[in-house]
Motif scaffolding. Structure first.
Motif, PDB file in Angstrom:
ATOM      1  N   UNK A   4      71.295  29.818  39.003  1.00 37.54           N
ATOM      2  CA  UNK A   4      72.044  29.480  40.219  1.00 37.54           C
ATOM      3  C   UNK A   4      72.769  30.674  40.833  1.00 37.54           C
ATOM      4  N   UNK A   5      72.135  31.825  40.780  1.00 34.49           N
ATOM      5  CA  UNK A   5      72.719  33.023  41.407  1.00 34.49           C
ATOM      6  C   UNK A   5      72.982  32.758  42.889  1.00 34.49           C
ATOM      7  N   UNK A   6      74.130  33.235  43.353  1.00 34.20           N
ATOM      8  CA  UNK A   6      74.592  32.916  44.699  1.00 34.20           C
ATOM      9  C   UNK A   6      74.244  34.032  45.682  1.00 34.20           C
ATOM     10  N   UNK A   7      73.324  33.728  46.606  1.00 35.63           N
ATOM     11  CA  UNK A   7      73.069  34.645  47.724  1.00 35.63           C
ATOM     12  C   UNK A   7      73.688  34.041  48.991  1.00 35.63           C
ATOM     13  N   UNK A  40      71.317  40.598  50.683  1.00 29.87           N
ATOM     14  CA  UNK A  40      72.540  41.277  51.125  1.00 29.87           C
ATOM     15  C   UNK A  40      72.342  42.110  52.389  1.00 29.87           C
ATOM     16  N   UNK A  41      71.106  42.448  52.701  1.00 33.11           N
ATOM     17  CA  UNK A  41      70.882  43.267  53.889  1.00 33.11           C
ATOM     18  C   UNK A  41      70.520  42.428  55.121  1.00 33.11           C
ATOM     19  N   UNK A  42      70.583  41.108  54.945  1.00 29.80           N
ATOM     20  CA  UNK A  42      70.258  40.238  56.074  1.00 29.80           C
ATOM     21  C   UNK A  42      71.527  39.766  56.765  1.00 29.80           C
ATOM     22  N   UNK A  43      71.377  39.427  58.020  1.00 31.18           N
ATOM     23  CA  UNK A  43      72.485  38.871  58.775  1.00 31.18           C
ATOM     24  C   UNK A  43      72.751  37.443  58.310  1.00 31.18           C
ATOM     25  N   UNK A  44      73.983  36.975  58.526  1.00 29.98           N
ATOM     26  CA  UNK A  44      74.290  35.600  58.128  1.00 29.98           C
ATOM     27  C   UNK A  44      75.281  35.021  59.120  1.00 29.98           C
ATOM     28  N   UNK A  90      81.600  36.759  53.224  1.00 29.59           N
ATOM     29  CA  UNK A  90      80.864  35.884  52.305  1.00 29.59           C
ATOM     30  C   UNK A  90      81.545  35.695  50.958  1.00 29.59           C
ATOM     31  N   UNK A  91      82.387  36.625  50.555  1.00 27.95           N
ATOM     32  CA  UNK A  91      83.021  36.470  49.237  1.00 27.95           C
ATOM     33  C   UNK A  91      84.458  35.987  49.345  1.00 27.95           C
ATOM     34  N   UNK A  92      85.352  36.856  49.785  1.00 28.88           N
ATOM     35  CA  UNK A  92      86.761  36.452  49.835  1.00 28.88           C
ATOM     36  C   UNK A  92      86.998  35.363  50.880  1.00 28.88           C
TER      37      UNK A  92
END
Ligand code: ZN
Length: 291
Positions: A32-35, A80-84, A110-112
């Motif tokens: 379940x790694x979080x991308x 990580x190199x894609x837009x979101x 995306x994190x904090x």
């Protein structure tokens, strides 16, 4: 091993049963790694749960052997190199930026930022944790109101191995005592469910086969309480935590975190000191005596 580029399997599943919304990480083949795809799928599920008047309580879980092995630093779905989407902060897109300009933009969102957004969900959220709850997985469990874990669960933040002082959502000294937090980070080792319970990070530990039932029982008890009363109580306790310094502390540590990323980028091969998912997993298993 399935390839997500050719499957339509959702990375997060969402079900509502008896007033309880079950939001479940669904990349079991990658612990379940979080991308970013997972991040915004979680956000949509949480939003649906808040918007649905029938939902009283939310349960965040992980499909498979592990709750969450961390941020995605090495699966084929790493993005990580894609837009979101940007929902947590107003900042420019990290794509096309370099160095701190890119890292700070991305991690602020995306994190904090997303973790803080989810901490403020106005309905109770219970983390149901089995197996690994590592690094980015801790962030997901810690934004929940509390954790119910199975006896096979373990908690670990090994990112000091990368020279980084803990994950981006730096709740360590608030979810356990500061001396325990130092041991947790200095060693990078596993705290099992029982130790986490002793430290107050976990509310209940149950045998693995009993985990679903224990969480459902707790969720049903909470669901009987009035919605607004729960929402205001959650806000009251979150405000108290912030008065104990959590929010300001996290902001100051976020700067140290980025100093560490930058140092790595300056003197090693990348901002993670060249430690990819495979290297971290091998190191963690060696520490745990599994290699
Ligand atoms: Zn970071």
């Amino acid at each position: 091993m399935s390839d997500e580029t050719t499957t339509t399997e959702p990375v997060v599943t969402y079900d509502v049963r008896d007033g309880i919304a079950y939001v479940t990480l669904n990349r079991p083949e990658y612990a379940n790694a979080q991308n970013s795809k997972v991040t915004y799928a979680l956000d949509r599920a949480f939003t649906d749960a808040v918007d649905d008047d029938a939902v009283k309580v939310i349960v965040l879980g992980g499909n498979g052997k592990h709750f969450c092995g961390g941020h995605d630093i090495g699966t084929p779905g790493r993005d990580i190199h894609e837009s979101f989407e940007r929902k947590a902060v107003i900042w420019w897109d990290h794509v096309g930026a370099q160095g701190v300009d890119a890292r700070f933009a991305r991690e602020s969102e995306v994190y904090l930022g997303m973790c803080r957004r989810w901490r403020e969900i106005p309905k109770p959220v219970i983390a149901k944790v089995q197996g690994a709850c590592v690094a980015g997985g801790l962030m997901l469990a810690w934004v929940c109101d509390f954790i119910i874990a199975s006896d096979d669960a373990f908690f670990q933040d090994p990112v000091v191995k990368m020279g980084i002082p803990g994950v981006e959502y730096f709740a360590h000294p608030w979810v356990m005592n500061p001396r325990a937090a130092k041991e947790f980070l200095y060693t990078g080792g596993r705290f099992d469910a029982r130790r986490a319970h002793e430290l107050g990070m976990v509310n209940h530990v149950v045998p693995r086969p009993d985990l679903d039932a224990a969480v459902d029982e707790m969720a049903r008890r909470i669901a009987a309480m009035p919605r607004l009363g729960l929402a205001l109580t959650k806000k009251a306790i979150n405000q108290a935590e912030d008065l104990m310094g959590q929010r300001a502390g996290m902001d100051s540590v976020f700067g140290l975190h980025h100093a560490a990323h930058s140092h790595n980028a300056e003197v090693t091969v990348d901002s993670l000191a060249g430690l990819d998912a495979a290297a971290m997993a091998e190191s963690n298993k060696r520490d745990a005596g599994e290699l």
